[in-house]
Scaffold this motif. Structure first.
Motif, short mmCIF file in Angstrom:
data_model
loop_
_atom_site.label_atom_id
_atom_site.label_comp_id
_atom_site.label_asym_id
_atom_site.label_seq_id
_atom_site.Cartn_x
_atom_site.Cartn_y
_atom_site.Cartn_z
N SER A 3 0.81 -1.21 0.00
CA SER A 3 0.00 0.00 0.00
C SER A 3 0.85 1.27 0.00
O SER A 3 0.32 2.37 -0.11
CB SER A 3 -0.94 0.01 1.21
N SER A 4 2.18 1.13 0.09
CA SER A 4 3.05 2.30 0.17
C SER A 4 3.63 2.72 -1.19
O SER A 4 4.38 3.69 -1.25
CB SER A 4 4.20 2.03 1.14
N PHE A 5 3.29 2.01 -2.25
CA PHE A 5 3.84 2.36 -3.56
C PHE A 5 2.90 1.97 -4.68
O PHE A 5 1.99 1.16 -4.49
CB PHE A 5 5.20 1.68 -3.78
N GLU A 6 3.16 2.55 -5.85
CA GLU A 6 2.47 2.18 -7.08
C GLU A 6 3.51 2.15 -8.20
O GLU A 6 4.17 3.16 -8.47
CB GLU A 6 1.37 3.18 -7.42
N LEU A 7 3.68 0.99 -8.82
CA LEU A 7 4.59 0.87 -9.95
C LEU A 7 3.96 1.58 -11.14
O LEU A 7 2.80 1.32 -11.49
CB LEU A 7 4.84 -0.60 -10.29
N ILE A 8 4.71 2.47 -11.77
CA ILE A 8 4.19 3.20 -12.92
C ILE A 8 4.66 2.57 -14.23
O ILE A 8 3.86 2.22 -15.07
CB ILE A 8 4.61 4.69 -12.87
N SER A 9 5.97 2.39 -14.40
CA SER A 9 6.46 1.82 -15.65
C SER A 9 7.95 1.54 -15.59
O SER A 9 8.65 2.04 -14.71
CB SER A 9 6.19 2.78 -16.81
N VAL A 10 8.41 0.78 -16.57
CA VAL A 10 9.83 0.60 -16.84
C VAL A 10 10.27 1.77 -17.72
O VAL A 10 9.53 2.22 -18.60
CB VAL A 10 10.09 -0.73 -17.58
N VAL A 11 11.48 2.28 -17.49
CA VAL A 11 12.04 3.36 -18.31
C VAL A 11 13.37 2.86 -18.86
O VAL A 11 14.22 2.40 -18.10
CB VAL A 11 12.30 4.63 -17.46
N ASP A 12 13.55 2.96 -20.19
CA ASP A 12 14.79 2.44 -20.76
C ASP A 12 15.57 3.47 -21.56
O ASP A 12 16.54 3.14 -22.24
CB ASP A 12 14.52 1.20 -21.61
N GLN A 13 15.15 4.74 -21.47
CA GLN A 13 15.92 5.77 -22.16
C GLN A 13 15.71 7.13 -21.51
O GLN A 13 14.71 7.36 -20.84
CB GLN A 13 15.56 5.83 -23.64
#
Length: 148
Positions: free
Chosen positions: A102-112
């Motif tokens: 409940s302490s985080f939310e994954l948004i996305s992978v970033v590769d650049q």
């Protein structure tokens, strides 16, 4: 002696897992990146680099003309890239606690490097006060910001 050798090996792995020399790329998160022309910045902050990385730029929550919400990394965003496990999270603090869902939310992978807009399902909960750049392979922080 074994403990020292093991510790040394873990340190080497931790600091090379997200280095530019890595060959592997894990499966990416679903493609949630979008192009956004007109938007209003609702909150954001400047990234503070961690773990001897060159992380810089800003993390912002923005709303476009259609009323959709996005997490934005600004044009000057950069960090240490390589394995594809550099991820962006929203968090309740500057330290990511993956044991407390409940302490985080994954948004996305970033590769650049550069500007990115990641579409959100709605306005993020106000409890998410920080943006975090994280190296998943080594489980270490690359940067954080307080978004106010």
């Amino acid at each position: 002696m074994f403990k020292i050798s093991l510790l040394f090996a873990l340190i080497i792995i931790a600091f090379t897992s997200c280095s530019d020399s890595a060959d592997m790329k894990p499966d990416k998160a679903p493609d949630v990146e979008a192009e956004v022309a007109n938007f209003e910045i609702l909150r954001g902050g400047e990234l503070t680099a961690q773990s001897s990385t060159n992380t810089r730029g800003m993390v912002q929550v923005v709303r476009d003309d259609a009323g959709d919400f996005f997490l934005r990394l600004t044009e000057d965003f950069t960090t240490k890239f390589s394995t594809g496990t550099v991820t962006v999270y929203l968090s309740t603090s500057s330290s990511l606690d993956l044991n407390e869902s409940s302490s985080f939310e994954l948004i996305s992978v970033v590769d650049q490097a550069g500007e990115h807009f990641f579409k959100l399902s709605g306005e993020p909960d106000s409890k998410f006060t920080h943006g975090i750049i994280w190296c998943g392979a080594a489980a270490i922080p690359f940067g954080f910001t307080l978004m106010d």
